[in-house]
Design a protein around this motif. Structure first.
Motif, short mmCIF file in Angstrom:
data_model
loop_
_atom_site.label_atom_id
_atom_site.label_comp_id
_atom_site.label_asym_id
_atom_site.label_seq_id
_atom_site.Cartn_x
_atom_site.Cartn_y
_atom_site.Cartn_z
N ILE A 22 0.83 -1.21 0.00
CA ILE A 22 0.00 0.00 0.00
C ILE A 22 0.87 1.26 0.00
O ILE A 22 0.44 2.32 -0.44
N ASN A 23 2.11 1.16 0.48
CA ASN A 23 3.03 2.29 0.52
C ASN A 23 4.07 2.24 -0.59
O ASN A 23 5.06 2.97 -0.54
N ALA A 24 3.87 1.40 -1.61
CA ALA A 24 4.86 1.21 -2.67
C ALA A 24 5.21 2.50 -3.40
O ALA A 24 6.35 2.69 -3.82
N SER A 25 4.29 3.39 -3.56
CA SER A 25 4.56 4.62 -4.32
C SER A 25 5.02 5.78 -3.45
O SER A 25 5.27 6.87 -3.96
N ASP A 26 5.16 5.56 -2.14
CA ASP A 26 5.64 6.63 -1.26
C ASP A 26 7.09 6.98 -1.59
O ASP A 26 7.86 6.11 -1.99
N PRO A 27 7.49 8.23 -1.43
CA PRO A 27 8.87 8.61 -1.69
C PRO A 27 9.80 7.95 -0.66
O PRO A 27 9.39 7.59 0.44
N ALA A 28 11.06 7.78 -1.05
CA ALA A 28 12.07 7.19 -0.16
C ALA A 28 13.26 8.11 -0.08
O ALA A 28 13.63 8.75 -1.06
N THR A 29 13.87 8.18 1.09
CA THR A 29 15.08 8.98 1.30
C THR A 29 16.27 8.04 1.27
O THR A 29 16.24 6.97 1.88
N CYS A 30 17.32 8.41 0.55
CA CYS A 30 18.51 7.57 0.46
C CYS A 30 19.22 7.52 1.82
O CYS A 30 19.01 8.40 2.66
N PRO A 31 20.03 6.48 2.06
CA PRO A 31 20.73 6.36 3.34
C PRO A 31 21.63 7.56 3.67
O PRO A 31 21.92 7.80 4.84
N ASP A 32 22.04 8.33 2.65
CA ASP A 32 22.85 9.52 2.91
C ASP A 32 22.01 10.77 3.15
O ASP A 32 22.55 11.87 3.27
N GLY A 33 20.68 10.60 3.18
CA GLY A 33 19.79 11.71 3.52
C GLY A 33 19.24 12.51 2.35
O GLY A 33 18.55 13.50 2.56
N HIS A 34 19.53 12.11 1.12
CA HIS A 34 19.01 12.84 -0.05
C HIS A 34 17.56 12.44 -0.33
O HIS A 34 17.19 11.28 -0.18
N ASP A 35 16.77 13.40 -0.76
CA ASP A 35 15.35 13.15 -1.05
C ASP A 35 15.07 12.92 -2.52
O ASP A 35 13.98 12.49 -2.88
N ASP A 36 16.01 13.22 -3.40
CA ASP A 36 15.79 13.10 -4.84
C ASP A 36 16.09 11.66 -5.29
O ASP A 36 17.16 11.35 -5.77
N THR A 37 15.10 10.79 -5.10
CA THR A 37 15.27 9.37 -5.43
C THR A 37 14.20 8.93 -6.43
O THR A 37 13.16 9.57 -6.56
N VAL A 38 14.49 7.84 -7.11
CA VAL A 38 13.56 7.28 -8.08
C VAL A 38 13.46 5.79 -7.83
O VAL A 38 14.45 5.11 -7.55
N LYS A 39 12.22 5.27 -7.90
CA LYS A 39 12.00 3.84 -7.72
C LYS A 39 12.38 3.13 -9.01
O LYS A 39 12.01 3.54 -10.09
N LEU A 40 13.15 2.04 -8.87
CA LEU A 40 13.61 1.29 -10.02
C LEU A 40 12.63 0.18 -10.36
O LEU A 40 11.96 -0.37 -9.48
N LEU A 41 12.58 -0.16 -11.61
CA LEU A 41 11.76 -1.27 -12.06
C LEU A 41 12.53 -2.55 -11.78
O LEU A 41 13.68 -2.70 -12.19
N SER A 42 11.93 -3.47 -11.03
CA SER A 42 12.63 -4.71 -10.74
C SER A 42 12.02 -5.86 -11.53
O SER A 42 10.89 -5.81 -11.96
N THR A 43 12.83 -6.88 -11.69
CA THR A 43 12.37 -8.08 -12.38
C THR A 43 12.11 -9.17 -11.35
O THR A 43 12.73 -9.21 -10.29
N VAL A 44 11.19 -10.04 -11.68
CA VAL A 44 10.84 -11.13 -10.79
C VAL A 44 11.15 -12.44 -11.50
O VAL A 44 10.75 -12.64 -12.64
N ALA A 45 11.85 -13.31 -10.83
CA ALA A 45 12.13 -14.63 -11.38
C ALA A 45 11.12 -15.62 -10.81
O ALA A 45 10.98 -15.73 -9.60
N VAL A 46 10.42 -16.31 -11.68
CA VAL A 46 9.46 -17.30 -11.24
C VAL A 46 9.92 -18.64 -11.78
O VAL A 46 10.11 -18.81 -12.98
N THR A 47 10.12 -19.58 -10.87
CA THR A 47 10.52 -20.91 -11.29
C THR A 47 9.53 -21.90 -10.72
O THR A 47 8.93 -21.68 -9.68
#
Length: 73
Positions: A22-47
């Motif tokens: 439910i919070n997937a689209s919320d912004p995230a802060t990088c570990p160094d404290g920067h707010d300018d982040t972008v969510k990456l598209l991930s791949t899922v492996a199904v076996t």
């Protein structure tokens, strides 16, 4: 809980955040404290596994118009 990958545009680091879907689209802060982040598209492996636990081979491409190797008319 799902993990989402992010990249910081300010410093270029890539990091993960675990959060509810439910919070997937919320912004995230990088570990160094920067707010300018972008969510990456991930791949899922199904076996799949057979009932005996052995990995199943990938489905064959088949052939023909019916997908079973024969031809439909």
């Amino acid at each position: 809980m799902p993990r989402y990958d992010y990249r910081c545009r300010a410093c270029g680091s890539t990091f993960e955040v675990s959060r509810p879907m439910i919070n997937a689209s919320d912004p995230a802060t990088c570990p160094d404290g920067h707010d300018d982040t972008v969510k990456l598209l991930s791949t899922v492996a199904v076996t799949g596994t057979s009932r005996g636990g052995a990995p199943q081979p990938p489905p064959s491409a088949g052939g023909g118009c019916c997908g079973g190797g024969g031809c439909c008319s």
